[in-house]
Design an enzyme around this catalytic site. Structure first.
Site, PDB file in Angstrom:
ATOM      1  N   HIS A  36       0.824  -1.224   0.000  1.00  6.20           N
ATOM      2  CA  HIS A  36       0.000   0.000   0.000  1.00  6.20           C
ATOM      3  C   HIS A  36       0.855   1.269   0.000  1.00  6.20           C
ATOM      4  O   HIS A  36       0.419   2.312   0.478  1.00  6.20           O
ATOM      5  CB  HIS A  36      -0.952   0.045   1.209  1.00  6.20           C
ATOM      6  CG  HIS A  36      -1.662  -1.231   1.476  1.00  6.20           C
ATOM      7  ND1 HIS A  36      -2.906  -1.528   0.964  1.00  6.20           N
ATOM      8  CD2 HIS A  36      -1.293  -2.331   2.187  1.00  6.20           C
ATOM      9  CE1 HIS A  36      -3.273  -2.736   1.360  1.00  6.20           C
ATOM     10  NE2 HIS A  36      -2.305  -3.246   2.102  1.00  6.20           N
ATOM     11  N   LYS A  91      15.816  21.820 -10.016  1.00  8.96           N
ATOM     12  CA  LYS A  91      15.118  20.604 -10.444  1.00  8.96           C
ATOM     13  C   LYS A  91      15.974  19.626 -11.236  1.00  8.96           C
ATOM     14  O   LYS A  91      16.809  20.016 -12.032  1.00  8.96           O
ATOM     15  CB  LYS A  91      13.927  21.006 -11.324  1.00  8.96           C
ATOM     16  CG  LYS A  91      12.878  21.787 -10.568  1.00  8.96           C
ATOM     17  CD  LYS A  91      11.854  20.889  -9.942  1.00  8.96           C
ATOM     18  CE  LYS A  91      10.764  20.608 -10.943  1.00  8.96           C
ATOM     19  NZ  LYS A  91       9.730  19.774 -10.381  1.00  8.96           N
ATOM     20  N   GLU A  93       9.290   8.976 -16.576  1.00  7.48           N
ATOM     21  CA  GLU A  93       7.890   9.382 -16.774  1.00  7.48           C
ATOM     22  C   GLU A  93       7.389   8.965 -18.156  1.00  7.48           C
ATOM     23  O   GLU A  93       6.247   8.538 -18.320  1.00  7.48           O
ATOM     24  CB  GLU A  93       7.751  10.895 -16.612  1.00  7.48           C
ATOM     25  CG  GLU A  93       7.989  11.370 -15.181  1.00  7.48           C
ATOM     26  CD  GLU A  93       8.072  12.886 -15.115  1.00  7.48           C
ATOM     27  OE1 GLU A  93       7.075  13.498 -14.730  1.00  7.48           O
ATOM     28  OE2 GLU A  93       9.130  13.446 -15.460  1.00  7.48           O
ATOM     29  N   SER A 104      14.835  22.096 -15.220  1.00  8.57           N
ATOM     30  CA  SER A 104      13.696  22.957 -15.502  1.00  8.57           C
ATOM     31  C   SER A 104      14.219  24.298 -15.975  1.00  8.57           C
ATOM     32  O   SER A 104      15.246  24.775 -15.499  1.00  8.57           O
ATOM     33  CB  SER A 104      12.871  23.124 -14.223  1.00  8.57           C
ATOM     34  OG  SER A 104      12.155  24.339 -14.279  1.00  8.57           O
TER      35      SER A 104
END
Ligand code: ARG
Length: 466
Positions: free
Chosen positions: A157, A284, A291, A278
């Protein structure tokens, strides 16, 4: 002007929109080398069977070789008016060698031709994917071997459950990929039958030798039923379903990489080579490749759905609907190949943050099960009671915002008076993982052993493929 390949009974050419919806050359030109290989095998067989004269067959084969050279050199002009790769090649053959080119299409149809070409493409691509998956397995095995005893939290979980080792987590993907490869190999084996000679749908009255063409193209045998031969696309669907399951696996690790590389987790560092910055936020490091692997599973599974729906309810045998089989398969298998390559790069460069992993492994009462097991083993308590006692101890620690091993023996004895000092020996994360020696368990000795045996097996396989 009516079509010069099949326009005999037509007085007018197609509407411009008809040409646009009908043409597949924009995507099926990818099948040029399979188409030429299929035609060469076919004409050689026609000559061997005395259906076409040997010198005509030779001229056809030479012409086909010339066309292949032209396509590869980029000098071939594909024509949409000629619909597809089959008619583009045949028309060019007529330009090159004149009317004898027309003998090539004896005893075959574009229906068996396309089924054959497409099977060859899918078969070759599955072979490439299998090799790529082997490389990815090797990348996971190398990390597993290196970090066989590095502890990390195991989750259920996405909540800390029990400590595991980083190597064990890597090896879970080796197993998944082994099943993926099994599906790819299985699909490849089942599809390796040659539809050529099924002709339009009913076979042919010419005395062809389908076993000869099947063999020449590396198939195990010809397909046994001509209707099935031209209308079957199971091979494409099996390739897409194997690809979908594999993409789903990759998406799970991709998701873990996204989570693990976040500032909140800091479990791993992804290499610069597979991250981006970024343009506005200088701090970043975005896990873009992970992704995209995660996202591409969506289109791959979509491709499977699309083809299943195209095929659903189609009456036998060939229908033009089936021309809509190729783009999904090209899209899915090429994207899967890219995902595997990206994932292999990310795994190879992956740097686990051992300090963070260890810290996280010990938090969240991850050794509570070890405590319950100790109560069972040492005090002879039934597991259910042990579970209850442990629950009370966890609640006590949680109330004080401390870890389990920070409770004093006296505190523990207020819940269960017979607990002894020995209990602290199982509350450490390292002890916990080392104790899980059952077959398939996370103990470092197990992980090492599994990694070594997979490494041996995979290297042997790799050598055999080279
Ligand atoms: N371009 C077609 C396809 O990909 C080839 C077969 C055409 N057959 C036909 N009877 N129109 O399916």
């Amino acid at each position: 002007m009516s079509n010069k390949m099949w326009g005999g009974r037509f007085s007018e050419g197609p509407d411009a929109i008809m040409e646009e919806i009908n043409a597949s050359i924009g995507f099926d030109q990818k099948l040029y080398s399979q188409d030429i290989a299929g035609s060469k095998a076919h004409v050689r067989m026609l000559a061997a069977q005395g259906i076409v004269a040997a010198d005509d067959a030779k001229a056809i084969e030479d012409g086909l070789d010339t066309i292949k050279g032209e396509i590869e050199a980029g000098s071939f002009t594909f024509s949409r008016a000629l619909e597809d790769i089959h008619m583009n090649v045949e028309s060019r053959l007529a330009d090159l060698i004149g009317p004898k080119a027309g003998r090539l299409h004896t005893a075959r149809s574009r229906n068996d031709q396309v089924a054959t070409d497409f099977r060859l493409w899918v078969r070759d691509t599955l072979d490439t994917l299998d090799v790529q998956l082997l490389e990815l397995q090797l990348a996971f095995v190398a990390k597993a071997d290196e970090f066989a005893s590095a502890v990390m939290p195991g989750f259920t979980h996405l909540q800390s459950a029990q400590p595991v080792t980083f190597g064990h987590h890597m090896m879970a993907y080796v197993e998944m990929l082994a099943r993926d490869r099994g599906r790819v190999q299985d699909a490849r084996q089942r599809m390796n039958e040659c539809p050529l000679g099924s002709a339009a749908l009913a076979g042919t009255s010419f005395p062809i030798d389908r076993h000869m063409t099947a063999k020449a193209l590396g198939f195990d045998r010809p397909t046994a039923n001509s209707l099935d031969g031209v209308s079957d696309r199971d091979f494409a669907l099996e390739a897409l379903s194997s690809a979908s399951i594999c993409a789903m696996h990759l998406s799970r690790f991709a998701e873990e990489l996204v989570i693990w590389s976040s500032a909140q987790f800091r479990f791993v560092k992804l290499s610069d080579k597979f991250s981006t910055g970024s343009s506005i936020m200088p701090q970043k490091r975005n896990p873009d490749a992970a992704e995209l692997v995660r996202a591409k599973s969506g289109r791959i599974i979509g491709d499977l759905n699309a083809l299943l729906i195209v095929m659903k309810g189609l009456p036998l045998a060939y229908s033009k609907d089936m021309q809509e089989d190729k783009e999904q398969v090209f899209d899915a298998l090429q994207n899967l190949s890219l995902c595997i390559a990206a994932m292999t790069g990310m795994v190879k460069d992956l740097e686990p943050n051992l300090k963070e992993l260890k810290k996280a492994a010990g938090s969240g009462y991850s050794t509570a099960t070890d405590l319950a097991d100790w109560l069972v083993r040492t005090l002879g308590m039934p597991f259910r009671n042990a579970h209850h006692v442990t629950g009370s101890l966890v609640a006590m620690a949680a109330e004080r915002s401390i870890e389990l091993h920070k409770l004093s023996l006296e505190d523990m004895q207020t819940v269960e008076p017979t607990i002894t000092e020995d209990v602290f020996s199982v509350l450490s994360v390292d002890k916990s993982v080392r104790s899980r020696t059952c077959y398939g368990g996370t103990a470092p000795v197990n992980v090492k052993k599994q990694a070594k045996s997979w490494l041996k097996k995979l290297e042997k396989e790799k050598a055999a493929k080279q």
